[in-house]
Write a protein that holds these residues in place. Structure first.
Motif, mmCIF file in Angstrom:
data_model
loop_
_atom_site.group_PDB
_atom_site.id
_atom_site.type_symbol
_atom_site.label_atom_id
_atom_site.label_comp_id
_atom_site.label_asym_id
_atom_site.label_seq_id
_atom_site.Cartn_x
_atom_site.Cartn_y
_atom_site.Cartn_z
ATOM 1 N N ASP A 39 10.234 15.150 -11.933
ATOM 2 C CA ASP A 39 10.843 15.404 -10.604
ATOM 3 C C ASP A 39 12.177 16.517 -11.192
ATOM 4 O OD1 ASP A 39 13.101 13.479 -10.874
ATOM 5 O OD2 ASP A 39 12.589 12.830 -9.899
ATOM 6 N N ARG A 40 12.530 16.590 -10.423
ATOM 7 C CA ARG A 40 13.942 17.788 -10.463
ATOM 8 C C ARG A 40 15.160 16.918 -11.526
ATOM 9 N NH1 ARG A 40 14.957 20.984 -5.142
ATOM 10 N NH2 ARG A 40 15.826 19.087 -4.320
ATOM 11 N N LEU A 41 14.761 15.539 -10.240
ATOM 12 C CA LEU A 41 16.058 15.036 -11.325
ATOM 13 C C LEU A 41 15.386 13.931 -13.096
ATOM 14 C CD1 LEU A 41 17.029 12.992 -8.544
ATOM 15 C CD2 LEU A 41 18.798 14.195 -9.521
ATOM 16 N N GLY A 42 14.258 15.139 -14.035
ATOM 17 C CA GLY A 42 13.602 14.548 -14.872
ATOM 18 C C GLY A 42 13.130 13.119 -14.176
ATOM 19 N N ARG A 43 12.956 12.472 -13.366
ATOM 20 C CA ARG A 43 12.042 11.445 -13.776
ATOM 21 C C ARG A 43 10.394 11.543 -13.252
ATOM 22 N NH1 ARG A 43 14.519 9.016 -7.688
ATOM 23 N NH2 ARG A 43 13.655 11.846 -7.036
ATOM 24 N N ALA A 44 10.289 10.504 -14.030
ATOM 25 C CA ALA A 44 8.070 10.727 -14.466
ATOM 26 C C ALA A 44 7.965 10.592 -12.535
ATOM 27 C CB ALA A 44 7.564 9.838 -15.665
ATOM 28 N N LEU A 45 6.986 11.815 -12.637
ATOM 29 C CA LEU A 45 6.119 10.971 -11.586
ATOM 30 C C LEU A 45 4.380 11.500 -12.037
ATOM 31 C CD1 LEU A 45 6.814 14.867 -10.155
ATOM 32 C CD2 LEU A 45 6.999 13.164 -9.430
ATOM 33 N N VAL A 46 3.861 9.762 -11.662
ATOM 34 C CA VAL A 46 2.294 9.240 -11.891
ATOM 35 C C VAL A 46 1.948 9.251 -10.241
ATOM 36 C CG1 VAL A 46 1.600 7.326 -11.935
ATOM 37 C CG2 VAL A 46 3.876 7.623 -13.350
ATOM 38 N N TYR A 47 1.214 9.872 -10.673
ATOM 39 C CA TYR A 47 -0.070 10.514 -8.953
ATOM 40 C C TYR A 47 -1.013 9.188 -8.869
ATOM 41 C CZ TYR A 47 -3.233 12.788 -6.216
ATOM 42 O OH TYR A 47 -4.240 12.899 -4.992
ATOM 43 N N SER A 48 -2.290 8.827 -8.510
ATOM 44 C CA SER A 48 -3.021 8.010 -8.009
ATOM 45 C C SER A 48 -3.624 8.123 -6.434
ATOM 46 C CB SER A 48 -2.887 6.711 -8.109
ATOM 47 O OG SER A 48 -1.667 6.038 -7.274
ATOM 48 N N ASP A 49 -4.746 8.087 -6.785
ATOM 49 C CA ASP A 49 -5.286 8.507 -5.959
ATOM 50 C C ASP A 49 -6.754 7.315 -5.320
ATOM 51 O OD1 ASP A 49 -7.946 9.784 -3.718
ATOM 52 O OD2 ASP A 49 -7.682 11.326 -4.490
ATOM 53 N N ILE A 50 -6.619 7.100 -4.785
ATOM 54 C CA ILE A 50 -7.562 5.205 -5.103
ATOM 55 C C ILE A 50 -8.749 5.714 -4.030
ATOM 56 C CG2 ILE A 50 -7.586 3.195 -3.677
ATOM 57 C CD1 ILE A 50 -4.236 3.358 -2.964
ATOM 58 N N GLY A 51 -8.842 6.588 -2.957
ATOM 59 C CA GLY A 51 -10.467 6.959 -2.801
ATOM 60 C C GLY A 51 -11.151 8.058 -3.843
ATOM 61 N N MET A 52 -10.538 8.580 -4.725
ATOM 62 C CA MET A 52 -11.313 8.934 -5.794
ATOM 63 C C MET A 52 -12.082 8.024 -7.643
ATOM 64 S SD MET A 52 -9.824 12.795 -6.388
ATOM 65 C CE MET A 52 -10.705 13.330 -7.831
ATOM 66 N N ALA A 53 -10.906 6.578 -7.113
ATOM 67 C CA ALA A 53 -11.052 5.968 -7.621
ATOM 68 C C ALA A 53 -13.054 5.507 -8.324
ATOM 69 C CB ALA A 53 -9.985 4.688 -7.869
ATOM 70 N N ARG A 54 -13.850 4.648 -8.638
ATOM 71 C CA ARG A 54 -14.836 4.695 -9.061
ATOM 72 C C ARG A 54 -15.051 3.329 -9.340
ATOM 73 N NH1 ARG A 54 -18.397 8.993 -10.993
ATOM 74 N NH2 ARG A 54 -18.506 10.899 -9.826
ATOM 75 N N ASP A 55 -14.017 3.151 -10.088
ATOM 76 C CA ASP A 55 -13.859 1.355 -10.229
ATOM 77 C C ASP A 55 -12.764 1.048 -9.076
ATOM 78 O OD1 ASP A 55 -13.009 -0.872 -10.878
ATOM 79 O OD2 ASP A 55 -14.038 -0.737 -13.656
ATOM 80 N N LYS A 56 -13.322 -0.398 -8.520
ATOM 81 C CA LYS A 56 -12.081 -1.074 -7.780
ATOM 82 C C LYS A 56 -11.936 -2.037 -7.652
ATOM 83 C CE LYS A 56 -13.455 2.289 -4.304
ATOM 84 N NZ LYS A 56 -12.285 3.768 -4.490
ATOM 85 N N SER A 57 -12.172 -2.796 -8.792
ATOM 86 C CA SER A 57 -11.719 -3.907 -9.817
ATOM 87 C C SER A 57 -10.190 -4.368 -9.802
ATOM 88 C CB SER A 57 -12.635 -4.239 -10.763
ATOM 89 O OG SER A 57 -12.125 -4.984 -11.561
ATOM 90 N N PRO A 58 -9.840 -4.799 -9.574
ATOM 91 C CA PRO A 58 -8.442 -5.679 -9.312
ATOM 92 C C PRO A 58 -7.789 -5.493 -11.091
ATOM 93 C CG PRO A 58 -9.133 -7.201 -7.555
ATOM 94 C CD PRO A 58 -10.357 -6.571 -8.301
ATOM 95 N N ASP A 59 -8.341 -5.995 -12.009
ATOM 96 C CA ASP A 59 -7.761 -6.415 -13.130
ATOM 97 C C ASP A 59 -8.503 -5.508 -13.435
ATOM 98 O OD1 ASP A 59 -7.925 -8.675 -12.569
ATOM 99 O OD2 ASP A 59 -9.761 -9.634 -13.413
ATOM 100 N N THR A 60 -9.461 -4.473 -13.660
ATOM 101 C CA THR A 60 -9.575 -3.062 -14.474
ATOM 102 C C THR A 60 -8.566 -2.073 -14.278
ATOM 103 O OG1 THR A 60 -11.257 -2.231 -12.712
ATOM 104 C CG2 THR A 60 -11.824 -3.192 -14.803
ATOM 105 N N ASN A 61 -8.147 -2.188 -12.540
ATOM 106 C CA ASN A 61 -7.605 -1.006 -12.415
ATOM 107 C C ASN A 61 -6.008 -1.676 -12.875
ATOM 108 O OD1 ASN A 61 -7.245 1.022 -10.107
ATOM 109 N ND2 ASN A 61 -9.426 -0.810 -9.623
ATOM 110 N N ALA A 62 -5.376 -2.993 -12.904
ATOM 111 C CA ALA A 62 -4.400 -3.329 -13.639
ATOM 112 C C ALA A 62 -3.985 -3.101 -15.057
ATOM 113 C CB ALA A 62 -4.183 -4.907 -13.281
ATOM 114 N N GLU A 63 -5.441 -2.990 -16.300
ATOM 115 C CA GLU A 63 -5.688 -2.847 -16.945
ATOM 116 C C GLU A 63 -5.438 -0.772 -17.862
ATOM 117 O OE1 GLU A 63 -9.004 -3.860 -20.981
ATOM 118 O OE2 GLU A 63 -9.366 -2.748 -19.266
ATOM 119 N N HIS A 64 -5.714 -0.391 -15.770
ATOM 120 C CA HIS A 64 -5.421 0.998 -16.284
ATOM 121 C C HIS A 64 -4.226 0.895 -16.293
ATOM 122 C CE1 HIS A 64 -6.851 5.423 -16.187
ATOM 123 N NE2 HIS A 64 -5.742 5.608 -15.371
ATOM 124 N N CYS A 65 -3.493 0.651 -15.107
ATOM 125 C CA CYS A 65 -2.017 0.844 -14.627
ATOM 126 C C CYS A 65 -1.041 0.328 -16.214
ATOM 127 C CB CYS A 65 -1.432 0.038 -13.474
ATOM 128 S SG CYS A 65 -0.355 0.206 -12.797
#
Length: 176
Positions: free
Chosen positions: A96-122
């Protein structure tokens, strides 16, 4: 209130040194911990606990032990790597303009809804991002969550379990 003011910009250098010294035996026991436990990370922990050395020491020790056990710097999202590259849609997309990192996630596009694998990806996203964060006070990130195509079938009470525990340990001062 201003995030910079809330984030405690003025740290006592003696407290930062004391925190680094308190975890030194653990840090010196492992090359990966030594590489991760930079002065900036030590300061982040102290800032997150508003200068409370005892709390910051406890939290940093717990984080270092967890990092030693889990080895997050060596992990990749197994679902994305071996099942489907589109298992998760969560990534660093810029600054962003302040130099902070931008992370984007789209829950609807994710094919894997498992909490464990989402935590691993995060965890993977944060591990890749953390070394590139700007110096304080811009060493934070902005996380944008797109809820298009999100429905009741995407909701799992289990998702609250793994993710905050991992994220909170490795990014202690990120605003909720």
């Amino acid at each position: 209130a201003c995030l910079v003011t809330r984030a405690m910009p003025d740290l006592d250098p003696a407290s930062v040194d004391a925190l680094a010294e308190a975890v030194r035996p653990l840090v010196d026991s492992d090359d990966a911990l030594r590489a991760w436990c930079t002065r900036a990370n030590v300061e982040r922990f102290l800032r997150a606990d508003r200068g409370n050395l005892a709390k910051a020491t406890k939290r940093l020790r717990e984080t270092l032990r967890l990092r030693l056990e889990k080895r997050p710097e060596t992990r990749m999202c197994a679902a994305c790597l071996s099942v489907d590259l589109r298992s998760h849609y969560m990534q660093h997309v810029g600054w962003d303009r302040l130099g902070r990192a931008l992370v984007y996630s789209d829950i609807g596009m994710a094919r894997d809804k498992s909490p464990d694998t989402n935590a691993e990806h995060c965890t993977q996203v944060l591990e890749l991002l953390q070394p590139h964060l700007a110096p304080f006070p811009h060493d934070q990130y902005v996380w944008v969550v797109d809820f298009h195509k999100f429905g009741v079938h995407d909701i799992s009470p289990q998702a609250a379990g793994p993710s905050p525990a991992l994220v909170g340990k490795w990014s202690p001062d990120t605003p909720a």
